[in-house]
Scaffold this motif. Structure first.
Motif, mmCIF file in Angstrom:
data_model
loop_
_atom_site.group_PDB
_atom_site.id
_atom_site.type_symbol
_atom_site.label_atom_id
_atom_site.label_comp_id
_atom_site.label_asym_id
_atom_site.label_seq_id
_atom_site.Cartn_x
_atom_site.Cartn_y
_atom_site.Cartn_z
ATOM 1 N N SER A 117 0.717 -1.318 0.081
ATOM 2 C CA SER A 117 0.002 -0.111 0.133
ATOM 3 C C SER A 117 0.862 1.085 -0.018
ATOM 4 C CB SER A 117 -0.826 -0.019 1.202
ATOM 5 O OG SER A 117 -0.179 -0.048 2.402
ATOM 6 N N ARG A 118 0.347 2.226 -0.632
ATOM 7 C CA ARG A 118 1.026 3.535 -0.432
ATOM 8 C C ARG A 118 0.786 4.204 0.845
ATOM 9 N NH1 ARG A 118 -2.270 6.507 -5.280
ATOM 10 N NH2 ARG A 118 -1.512 8.265 -3.853
ATOM 11 N N PRO A 130 7.825 6.424 -5.175
ATOM 12 C CA PRO A 130 6.867 6.050 -4.116
ATOM 13 C C PRO A 130 7.168 5.130 -3.136
ATOM 14 C CG PRO A 130 6.133 4.733 -5.901
ATOM 15 C CD PRO A 130 7.672 5.521 -6.394
ATOM 16 N N HIS A 138 1.236 12.688 -1.209
ATOM 17 C CA HIS A 138 -0.255 11.746 -1.420
ATOM 18 C C HIS A 138 -0.540 11.697 -2.944
ATOM 19 C CE1 HIS A 138 -0.906 11.295 2.882
ATOM 20 N NE2 HIS A 138 -0.482 12.522 3.000
ATOM 21 N N SER A 139 0.275 12.240 -3.806
ATOM 22 C CA SER A 139 -0.139 12.336 -5.341
ATOM 23 C C SER A 139 -0.092 10.839 -5.850
ATOM 24 C CB SER A 139 0.751 13.176 -5.926
ATOM 25 O OG SER A 139 2.166 12.883 -5.930
ATOM 26 N N ASP A 140 -0.791 10.574 -7.033
ATOM 27 C CA ASP A 140 -0.842 9.305 -7.707
ATOM 28 C C ASP A 140 0.440 9.230 -8.297
ATOM 29 O OD1 ASP A 140 -1.193 7.058 -9.351
ATOM 30 O OD2 ASP A 140 -3.137 7.753 -9.867
ATOM 31 N N PRO A 141 1.367 8.200 -8.022
ATOM 32 C CA PRO A 141 2.603 7.821 -8.913
ATOM 33 C C PRO A 141 2.382 7.883 -10.391
ATOM 34 C CG PRO A 141 2.514 6.492 -6.818
ATOM 35 C CD PRO A 141 1.234 7.100 -7.002
ATOM 36 N N THR A 142 1.297 7.431 -10.823
ATOM 37 C CA THR A 142 1.155 7.424 -12.209
ATOM 38 C C THR A 142 0.999 8.514 -12.952
ATOM 39 O OG1 THR A 142 -1.420 7.308 -12.094
ATOM 40 C CG2 THR A 142 -0.342 5.167 -12.135
ATOM 41 N N THR A 143 1.036 9.635 -12.259
ATOM 42 C CA THR A 143 0.858 11.134 -12.802
ATOM 43 C C THR A 143 2.385 11.608 -12.846
ATOM 44 O OG1 THR A 143 0.604 12.211 -10.446
ATOM 45 C CG2 THR A 143 -1.413 11.386 -11.772
ATOM 46 N N TRP A 144 3.187 10.942 -12.219
ATOM 47 C CA TRP A 144 4.729 11.697 -12.321
ATOM 48 C C TRP A 144 5.182 11.508 -13.436
ATOM 49 C CZ3 TRP A 144 6.613 8.807 -7.212
ATOM 50 C CH2 TRP A 144 5.918 9.148 -6.090
#
Length: 484
Positions: free
Chosen positions: A224-225, A326, A285-291
């Motif tokens: 989990s993140r 992450p 807390h951002s979504d790693p897929t957006t990096w």
């Protein structure tokens, strides 16, 4: 000389550890270790029941497992999906609890000139770099735990493990991506259709391991993140050395950690002192897929630490390339061993953790060592299922507690300035001033945590639990460690 085995208190105490120190005298010196390229300084007993083991994954955990088993006479094949062995990343720490195992296996000669032994670890205030906590590593960790504390480039560590495994006779199949696990027959299939089978399959293939779902009977339990992320980077040592404001950081090998609200930076030299490693962690807390690693990475990283200690921000400004990761923590699972007892998982596949105790790879090494020890102690194949359950119980407790300790540091280090931060800093003040203390917010120094983390002997603990399970019909009771 009185043997330390004469004194085995049943209660928590370290009053007899001086006997263990006496026993170790003459077995270590000031070199990386006193073993040669032929492996351990002592030839370990060979397994009464030699097994054919398939290890999936040639990372640090997979190689550690292979080495532990090969030394005891088992046959090991490693399946690695990459077309060539190698490691990404930069620095990694090898704490005494895993280093003791590795050096006993003979890894020291392969790390010569590459590993660095820091003299100490200093916690620093975020805004000005003022020391607020300190752990002395040399010579205390060698003396207390029988092994030095190292930092090293991850690629050098992996290469050393690979060379030792090859020297011991491991068979490694690269470009062999496992696409299915058959837990009932100890069999795996790789892309292209080829199958491999043995007496046991060990999944050491990381966070995204397909084996976890098989072991858990179809349940998805991915890591989990945690709400943390980290930038990893290196800076050229010679560039720093030429700067009078920064050269003091290179005067002696050391770890330095700047801590502040929602973020921290850990630094140390690696590659034999030729490169300055940095891990810059922060709440995210951002979504790693957006990096997007190619857009704004350096700018965002510098903005996170804007206004921090000018010395630190100057080093950060020298970074010309960084990778953002992450930070995940393994979800709680109820087993590592498939019901058939022919498939197990270890390392990040079983217990991923944030790096805030620098114990992720160390736990994988402990897993491999413990597995090698218990599988080499069984006297018949009928005992293997029970042995694996003992291994599972001991290692699940140890690794889950280390996950907890790692996450706790993410809380302790990241207080905003205020009452909690002031109390934390006050609890570490005695370390900086060289005074006696009995507790500390610094888990590297806190006496109880320190001995639990670095004095733990994975091979002894699993062997103790195994022997107890053979004589006591009651469920195995964990938590009493040999270093107490």
């Amino acid at each position: 000389m009185v043997s330390s085995s004469v004194f085995s208190p049943s209660y928590p105490t370290r009053s007899t550890t001086f006997l263990e120190s006496l026993r170790r005298q003459g077995t270590t010196d000031d070199h990386i270790d006193d073993t040669g390229p032929n492996g351990s300084r002592h030839s370990p007993p060979q397994a009464a029941v030699p097994l054919k083991v398939i290890v999936v994954g040639a990372g640090l955990g997979g190689l550690a497992t292979a080495i532990a088993l090969l030394r005891r006479g088992h046959s090991v094949t490693i399946l690695e999906q990459a077309s060539a062995l190698g490691e990404v990343g930069a620095g990694i720490q090898i704490p005494s609890n895993s280093n003791r195992i590795l050096l006993s296996w003979g890894l020291g000669s392969y790390l010569e000139g590459k590993a660095v032994e820091p003299e100490g670890m200093t916690f620093r205030r975020w805004e000005n770099g003022k020391p607020i906590g300190y752990t002395k590593l040399v010579p205390e960790f060698r003396q207390n735990f029988g092994s030095p504390y190292y930092v090293v480039h991850r690629a050098h560590f992996h290469d050393a493990m690979h060379k030792l495994a090859l020297q011991l006779g491991v068979h490694i199949e690269v470009a062999s991506r496992v696409v299915s696990f058959n837990a009932e027959e100890a069999k795996v299939e790789v892309a292209g259709g080829k199958t491999y089978s043995g007496d046991l399959v060990v999944a050491a293939n990381g966070l995204k391991s397909m084996a976890r779902k098989v072991i858990l009977s179809g349940r998805e339990k991915p890591p989990s993140r945690t709400g943390y992320a980290a930038y990893r980077a290196t800076v050229d040592v010679e560039t720093m050395r030429s700067d009078p404001e920064l050269c003091w950081l290179l005067e002696k090998p050391s770890l330095n950690i700047w801590i502040g609200e929602d973020r921290h930076v850990m630094t140390y030299t690696i590659a034999g002192g030729k490169s300055f490693n940095m891990v810059l962690s922060h709440v995210d807390h951002s979504d790693p897929t957006t990096w997007n690693e190619n857009r704004n990475t350096l700018e965002d990283m510098r903005n996170y630490f804007k206004g921090w200690d000018p010395c630190l921000t100057k080093i950060i400004s020298m970074i010309d390339k960084a990778m953002k990761w992450p930070l995940l923590s393994g979800s709680k699972v109820d087993r590592w061993v498939a019901p058939s007892t022919k498939l197990i998982m270890i390392g990040d596949a079983a217990h991923a953790m944030v790096p805030y105790m620098s114990q992720g790879a160390a736990m994988a090494v402990e897993d491999g060592a413990a597995l090698g020890e218990i599988l080499s102690t069984v006297e018949s194949r009928d005992q293997i299922p029970h042995a694996l359950k003992v291994f599972e119980r001991v290692r699940m407790e140890r690794s889950s507690q280390m996950q907890e300790a790692s996450l706790l540091n993410g809380k302790i280090w990241h207080f905003a300035d205020g009452a909690e931060q002031e109390a934390r800093d006050e609890s570490m003040r005695a370390e900086v001033e060289g005074r006696h203390f009995v507790a500390s917010a610094n888990q590297w120094s806190d006496p109880v945590t320190q001995w639990w983390a670095y004095g733990y002997n994975a091979e002894e603990e699993v062997l103790k639990a195994w022997k107890a399970s053979l004589t006591d019909p009651k469920p195995l009771s964990n938590g009493v460690h040999s270093m107490l």
